[in-house]
Design an enzyme around this catalytic site. Structure first.
Site, short mmCIF file in Angstrom:
data_model
loop_
_atom_site.label_atom_id
_atom_site.label_comp_id
_atom_site.label_asym_id
_atom_site.label_seq_id
_atom_site.Cartn_x
_atom_site.Cartn_y
_atom_site.Cartn_z
N CYS A 238 0.80 -1.23 0.00
CA CYS A 238 0.00 0.00 0.00
C CYS A 238 0.83 1.28 0.00
O CYS A 238 0.48 2.23 -0.73
CB CYS A 238 -1.00 0.00 1.14
N ARG B 13 7.29 -11.12 5.30
CA ARG B 13 6.90 -10.89 6.69
C ARG B 13 7.63 -11.88 7.58
O ARG B 13 7.69 -13.07 7.27
CB ARG B 13 5.39 -11.02 6.84
N GLN C 37 0.95 -11.23 -2.99
CA GLN C 37 -0.43 -10.81 -2.76
C GLN C 37 -1.06 -10.30 -4.04
O GLN C 37 -0.42 -9.58 -4.81
CB GLN C 37 -0.49 -9.70 -1.71
N ASP D 170 -2.91 -7.77 -4.71
CA ASP D 170 -3.19 -6.60 -3.91
C ASP D 170 -3.79 -5.49 -4.76
O ASP D 170 -3.24 -5.14 -5.82
CB ASP D 170 -1.89 -6.09 -3.28
N HIS E 166 -5.53 -1.44 -4.48
CA HIS E 166 -5.87 -0.26 -3.69
C HIS E 166 -6.72 0.66 -4.55
O HIS E 166 -6.34 0.99 -5.67
CB HIS E 166 -4.61 0.44 -3.18
N LYS F 190 -12.13 -3.47 8.68
CA LYS F 190 -12.15 -4.29 7.47
C LYS F 190 -13.26 -5.33 7.52
O LYS F 190 -13.72 -5.72 8.58
CB LYS F 190 -10.81 -4.98 7.26
N HIS G 298 -8.30 -0.85 0.76
CA HIS G 298 -7.32 -1.93 0.58
C HIS G 298 -8.10 -3.20 0.26
O HIS G 298 -9.10 -3.50 0.92
CB HIS G 298 -6.52 -2.18 1.86
#
Length: 670
Positions: free
Chosen positions: A365, A394, A412, A414, A416, A497, A543
């Site tokens: 992000c 991570r 991911q 991912d 946005h 979320k 997100h």
């Protein structure tokens, strides 16, 4: 003798008159499967006296709360059995957990499988003895006297006013506002064992019957800290009946057969080389096919939905994650920094140019925010949907790394989304529907939603902004028609979320996609767009990770399908097996036609005998096995053999090809 006074209480929503001093045992004497009660919403033992005006609910042994009480009571029986067999054992914590319980012990030697068998036998003796659980409220001095030989219980007493923070499971023993000890009492009325506990418990050990089993032993640090002694933890499971126990054991056996790590090795999909390190998988060619199909299909769907693809690097300077807040709130989940670009004088060793700390990115992000901020933005561009298959890293502790479902390096899917506040609700609705539809395309269709809200100790931004964002998410979730479950305090630090929870073929729940509303990062990155009236406005940021990560999602669907992937995902879609070598060329011609239509097909021309080739194809879980012998070649046909062992013989070649192509194109499960 004076008649006892009567009082009014409510039992299961029905008002009734009972005598003062009535207990749960009196109320539910005929309800043999009622094991505990709720009094004004609080779980209590059945032997407790019910106060006037109380609202009472019976809790059956098959209810979730009844099972939890049963399992915690079984944990006490386990601890009693261990101390009878190992008198020097010191007690840790023994809570119920999902589908079972555990208890921690400080013992001289780790428990062996033979030890577990002996302990289970001793537990059965205690169960059959019909011991009762009696509750005593004590003051701290008395508790410390009675538990003087239990050092870990004394430590829990030190933490009684902060039970939730003490350790997972500590709240079953302390933190109820008073200190209580439960005695195990035999039929003679003698106390044979006792433990610090807040309760409640089942009325008698006989209710445990033969619906329990010990499952394994493992090491566990006291209070979950590596700085504390390592104890020995015994796990078990307990159910309302023997039949329920057997059904659970069968589910566990099936889950073990479906373990994606086992299937991945058998089908040559992926592996976890020690040389790379924990939590860093590699995908083999067949696994690479599945992954590529997943990614390619996802890309097509995202493109159709108006997403734009971006790419960002794997590392970044420290200040980016200072701006985002990750270094304040997420540092424990990040790998240590790399300090580079520093220059020193060769003679003096003095720094002549300061270096910088670079981090492997844990999130995409912040980099997507930089893309948004790279130039001026107009309201006409919104909603702007940025999408990336972005690799993130991570630092998961080695003890929690697990196959593909808990890794240290992941990709991911991912996205946005930047939009105006007026667009926000519609965009959230569209995003949720997009997520659910795509998950259904991969064969998951049993969902519920979880709403994660602000952690009071770990958040950025104002409470008002959080409350507004939470309300919008709740409205969108409720409008979906799916069950909505609250997850208090479960949100990340920058916004509430919705999580899509999916149940697999075994009924297990997996957290899949997340949709997170964020008013805070746009503020921290000073993101703006020019509104229709010429003013500068902050965008709302959404997100969204659909698979969560490619690795985890692949692990989930591998277990969901038990490796028998639908035709469009299967690494080998067709294996052609000749009855004899003379029919190899005939099948090669058919396979060439299939390949020309985009089908992954091959001929098994190995020297193995025909029955072994059939067994090998079954092990590879190909959706279609084509067989050809003399009758087939004469008729220009093939025979289909399916995963369940059934066959469809004499299918004309052109029809067979169209059947296979259609199954793949329509993503059929065969």
């Amino acid at each position: 003798m004076a008649e006892p006074k009567e009082m009014t209480i409510t039992v299961d929503d029905q008002t009734t008159q009972v005598a003062e001093g009535t207990t749960g045992n009196d109320l539910f004497a005929e309800e043999k499967t009622t094991v505990v009660m709720k009094v004004d919403g609080v779980l209590q033992d059945l032997f407790r006296v019910i106060p006037a005006g109380a609202s009472v609910e019976r809790v059956d042994i098959t209810d979730q709360e009844g099972l939890e009480v049963l399992r915690h009571s079984t944990a006490h029986v386990l601890a009693q059995a261990v101390q009878e067999l190992h008198p020097g054992a010191k007690l840790g914590i023994g809570p119920f957990i999902e589908d079972g319980f555990y208890y921690d012990f400080d013992v001289d030697e780790p428990f062996t499988p033979e030890d577990l068998k002996d302990i289970q036998k001793r537990m059965m003796r205690i169960v059959k003895a019909g011991q009762t659980f009696d509750r005593r409220a004590v003051d701290e001095t008395q508790a410390r006297e009675e538990l003087a030989n239990e050092p870990y219980k004394l430590q829990l007493l030190d933490r009684q006013h902060d039970a939730e923070a003490a350790a997972e499971g500590a709240a079953v023993e302390i933190g109820a506002g008073e200190i209580t000890i439960y005695d195990n009492v035999d039929r003679k009325g003698e106390v044979v064992w006792y433990d610090l506990c807040r309760g409640p418990h089942i009325p008698s050990t006989k209710l445990i019957a033969n619906g329990f089993a010990l499952t394994r032993a493992a090491g566990a640090y006291w209070l979950g800290s590596e700085n504390n002694p390592q104890l020995q933890r015994i796990y078990g499971t307990a159910w309302a009946s023997k039949d329920d126990l057997v059904a659970y054991q069968e589910r566990i056996a099936e889950a073990e057969r479906r373990d994606h790590r086992k299937i991945g090795a058998e089908m040559d999909l992926f592996s976890f080389p020690d040389e790379l390190g924990s939590g860093l998988p590699v995908f083999h060619p067949k696994g690479g096919i599945i992954r590529k199909e997943m990614e390619d299909y996802s890309r097509r769907r995202h493109e159709e939905a108006g997403y734009e693809f971006v790419y960002t690097p794997h590392i970044t300077k420290q200040n980016l994650y200072e701006t985002s807040g990750h270094l304040d709130w997420y540092a424990d989940g990040m790998f240590p920094p790399m300090h580079i670009d520093e220059v020193r004088d060769e003679e003096t060793g003095e720094v002549t140019r300061a270096g910088a700390d670079y981090y492997l990115k844990p999130m995409n992000c912040p980099m997507h925010n930089l893309i948004f901020a790279s130039r001026g933005r107009s309201y006409r561009e919104l909603p702007l949907r940025l999408f990336e298959f972005g690799s993130v890293y991570r630092y998961e502790k080695s003890g929690v790394v697990h196959g593909l479902t808990r890794v240290r390096g992941m990709t991911q899917d991912d996205a946005h989304i930047y939009c105006t506040e007026d667009q926000m609700k519609d965009e959230l609705t569209t995003t949720l529907n997009f997520v659910l539809d795509l998950l259904k395309d991969f064969g998951l269709d049993d969902f519920y939603l979880e709403l994660s809200t602000r952690d009071p100790e770990k958040y950025v931004g104002s409470e008002e902004v959080w409350d507004n964002a939470t309300q919008v998410l709740a409205e969108v979730a409720e409008a979906s028609g799916l069950e909505l479950v609250d997850d208090p305090g479960g949100a990340a630090f920058y916004g509430p979320k919705i999580s899509v929870q999916a149940r697999d073929a075994l009924g297990r729940t997996w957290q899949m996609s997340t949709i997170q509303l964020d008013f805070n990062l746009p503020e921290r990155f000073d993101l703006e767009y020019q509104a229709a009236d010429g003013t500068r406005q902050r965008p709302v940021m959404i997100h969204r990770a659909l698979f969560g990560s490619i690795e985890r999602f692949m692990g989930v669907i591998t277990e969901h399908y038990a490796g028998a992937f639908p035709a469009w995902l299967a690494p080998e879609q067709v294996i052609a097996i000749p009855v004899a070598e003379a029919f190899n060329d005939y099948l090669y011609d058919i396979v060439d036609k299939l390949k020309a239509r985009g089908i992954r097909a091959r001929v098994d021309d190995s020297t193995d005998r025909f029955p072994k080739k059939i067994r090998t194809a079954a092990k590879h879980k190909a959706p279609f096995v084509l067989i050809a012998g003399g009758e087939d070649t004469e008729a220009n046909a093939v025979s289909f053999r399916f995963r369940d062992g059934s066959q469809d013989n004499g299918v004309p070649v052109d029809e067979a090809i169209e059947r296979i192509v259609t199954a793949v194109e329509q993503r059929q499960q065969v």
